[in-house]
Design a protein around this motif. Structure first.
Motif, short mmCIF file in Angstrom:
data_model
loop_
_atom_site.label_atom_id
_atom_site.label_comp_id
_atom_site.label_asym_id
_atom_site.label_seq_id
_atom_site.Cartn_x
_atom_site.Cartn_y
_atom_site.Cartn_z
N ILE A 63 0.81 -1.22 0.00
CA ILE A 63 0.00 0.00 0.00
C ILE A 63 0.85 1.28 0.00
N SER A 64 2.16 1.14 0.08
CA SER A 64 2.98 2.35 -0.08
C SER A 64 3.24 2.63 -1.57
N ASP A 65 2.79 1.71 -2.42
CA ASP A 65 2.96 1.85 -3.88
C ASP A 65 1.59 2.17 -4.48
N LEU A 66 1.46 3.34 -5.07
CA LEU A 66 0.13 3.78 -5.53
C LEU A 66 -0.44 2.91 -6.65
N ASP A 67 0.44 2.32 -7.49
CA ASP A 67 -0.08 1.41 -8.52
C ASP A 67 -0.72 0.19 -7.87
N ASP A 68 -0.06 -0.34 -6.83
CA ASP A 68 -0.63 -1.48 -6.10
C ASP A 68 -1.94 -1.09 -5.42
N VAL A 69 -1.99 0.13 -4.89
CA VAL A 69 -3.21 0.59 -4.21
C VAL A 69 -4.37 0.65 -5.20
N ARG A 70 -4.10 1.18 -6.38
CA ARG A 70 -5.17 1.26 -7.41
C ARG A 70 -5.64 -0.14 -7.81
N ARG A 71 -4.68 -1.06 -7.99
CA ARG A 71 -5.03 -2.43 -8.38
C ARG A 71 -5.85 -3.10 -7.27
N LEU A 72 -5.46 -2.88 -6.03
CA LEU A 72 -6.19 -3.47 -4.90
C LEU A 72 -7.61 -2.91 -4.84
N ALA A 73 -7.73 -1.59 -5.02
CA ALA A 73 -9.06 -0.96 -4.99
C ALA A 73 -9.95 -1.52 -6.10
N THR A 98 14.82 9.49 10.80
CA THR A 98 15.38 9.66 9.46
C THR A 98 14.29 10.12 8.50
N VAL A 99 14.70 10.81 7.45
CA VAL A 99 13.76 11.24 6.41
C VAL A 99 13.16 10.01 5.73
N GLU A 100 13.99 8.97 5.54
CA GLU A 100 13.51 7.75 4.86
C GLU A 100 12.35 7.12 5.64
N ASP A 101 12.51 6.97 6.96
CA ASP A 101 11.44 6.37 7.75
C ASP A 101 10.23 7.29 7.86
N PHE A 102 10.49 8.60 7.91
CA PHE A 102 9.38 9.57 7.93
C PHE A 102 8.51 9.38 6.68
N ASP A 103 9.16 9.34 5.52
CA ASP A 103 8.41 9.19 4.26
C ASP A 103 7.72 7.83 4.19
N ARG A 104 8.44 6.78 4.63
CA ARG A 104 7.87 5.43 4.58
C ARG A 104 6.62 5.35 5.45
N LEU A 105 6.68 5.98 6.63
CA LEU A 105 5.52 5.98 7.54
C LEU A 105 4.33 6.67 6.90
N PHE A 106 4.57 7.86 6.34
CA PHE A 106 3.43 8.59 5.76
C PHE A 106 2.93 7.92 4.47
N ASP A 107 3.87 7.40 3.65
CA ASP A 107 3.44 6.76 2.40
C ASP A 107 2.60 5.52 2.66
N TYR A 114 -5.32 6.39 2.45
CA TYR A 114 -6.21 7.40 1.85
C TYR A 114 -6.66 6.96 0.44
N PHE A 115 -5.68 6.60 -0.40
CA PHE A 115 -6.03 6.33 -1.79
C PHE A 115 -6.64 4.94 -2.01
N LEU A 116 -6.62 4.11 -0.98
CA LEU A 116 -7.41 2.88 -1.03
C LEU A 116 -8.84 3.18 -0.59
N THR A 117 -8.97 3.96 0.47
CA THR A 117 -10.29 4.22 1.04
C THR A 117 -11.14 5.10 0.11
N ALA A 118 -10.52 6.09 -0.50
CA ALA A 118 -11.29 7.07 -1.28
C ALA A 118 -12.17 6.42 -2.36
N PRO A 119 -11.64 5.56 -3.23
CA PRO A 119 -12.52 4.97 -4.25
C PRO A 119 -13.53 3.99 -3.66
N LEU A 120 -13.12 3.25 -2.62
CA LEU A 120 -14.03 2.26 -2.05
C LEU A 120 -15.19 2.94 -1.32
#
Ligand SMILES: NC(=O)c1ccc[n+]([C@@H]2O[C@H](COP(=O)([O-])OP(=O)(O)OC[C@H]3O[C@@H](n4cnc5c(N)ncnc54)[C@H](OP(=O)(O)O)[C@@H]3O)[C@@H](O)[C@H]2O)c1
Length: 246
Positions: A63-73, A98-107, A114-120
């Motif tokens: 779910i940190s990969d938007l293409d995967d999120v779209r496919r799952l939705a 770290t910036v890397e973990d900050f981004d990974r957490l939010f992504d 968010y982008f899984l829930t929105a279409p569903l």
């Protein structure tokens, strides 16, 4: 059975709280779609559910990969229930963040959810019924050292829960959250260690012990099912009383 003729997508269902929720939902008659990155874990849970006579399948997705999120939705487009349970919780002090973990957490925790829930949500609203339950944490309610960024991601989900509950009120769709206290999953034992968990159990929770994944799953079931038909926009702490201490 509470969830007969219902289909439920549960993210992060290959382990811990998500696994317990998938098994409980299947026992309650739901047809369950399990999602997560590790196909072997998901397949094992599907087999466990099928061995009990339940119905389940899995979709491997990050779910940190938007293409995967779209496919799952798309693969889960017709679900009646969405449980947003997938999440990561790398703790760090402010100095060590770290910036890397900050981004990974939010992504993972925020953008993916968010982008899984929105279409569903929109599909549920078009059909006139549905229930979304998002797993947050008591670390977004209480101050907790080293959990600032993690708690921040879950606070965003708690805020989205309230916002969506009002935006979709009147469509037949309810949106709620469950905020677990410390719950004994393999992942939490890895992060905190057995000793700190035992200490938490003794001193942290008024109830005198930490939670079991099945106890969190029961609260998720309540909010997902029609038993909570007049409940929307809440974040229910399931924490052995931790957040009542003030
Ligand atoms: N246990 C607790 O004390 C506690 C307390 C408060 C809140 N929570 C929340 O409860 C939820 C479950 O935690 P848990 O303790 O059961 O830990 P867990 O077993 O690690 O569960 C997290 C699940 O999320 C999945 N996941 C992680 N990153 C993902 C990604 N990028 N894409 C898809 N799936 C992903 C993992 O599966 P894969 O690795 O296979 O992808 C895993 O099955 C989390 O959201 C956590 O923040 C737990």
């Amino acid at each position: 059975m509470e969830l007969q003729n219902q289909t439920a997508l549960i993210t992060g269902a290959g382990s811990g709280i998500g696994q317990a929720t998938a098994i409980l939902f299947a026992r309650e008659g739901a047809s369950v779609i399990l999602a997560g990155r590790r196909a072997d874990r998901l397949e094992a849970v599907v087999k466990e559910i099928e061995a009990e006579g339940g119905t389940a399948r899995y979709v491997a997705a990050d779910i940190s990969d938007l293409d995967d999120v779209r496919r799952l939705a798309e693969e889960a487009a017709g679900v009646d229930i969405l449980v947003n349970n997938a999440g990561i919780f790398p703790f760090a002090s402010t100095a060590d963040q770290t910036v890397e973990d900050f981004d990974r957490l939010f992504d993972t925790n925020v953008r993916g959810t968010y982008f899984l829930t929105a279409p569903l949500l929109q599909k549920m609203a078009a059909r006139g019924s549905g229930s979304v339950v998002t797993v947050t944490t008591i670390a977004d309610i209480e101050g907790m050292p080293n959990a600032g960024v993690y708690g921040g991601t879950k606070a965003a989900l708690a805020s989205l829960t309230r916002s969506w509950s009002t935006e979709f009120a009147g469509t037949g769709v309810r949106v709620n959250a469950v905020a677990p206290g410390n719950t004994k999953t393999d992942a939490v034992v890895d992060v905190l260690g057995e000793q700190e968990l035992e200490e938490w159990a003794r001193t942290g929770n008024p109830i005198g012990r930490i939670g079991r994944p099945s106890e969190i799953a029961e609260a998720i079931l309540f909010l997902a099912s029609s038993r909570s038909s007049f409940v929307t926009g809440v974040e229910l702490a399931v924490d052995g009383g931790y957040t009542t201490r003030g």
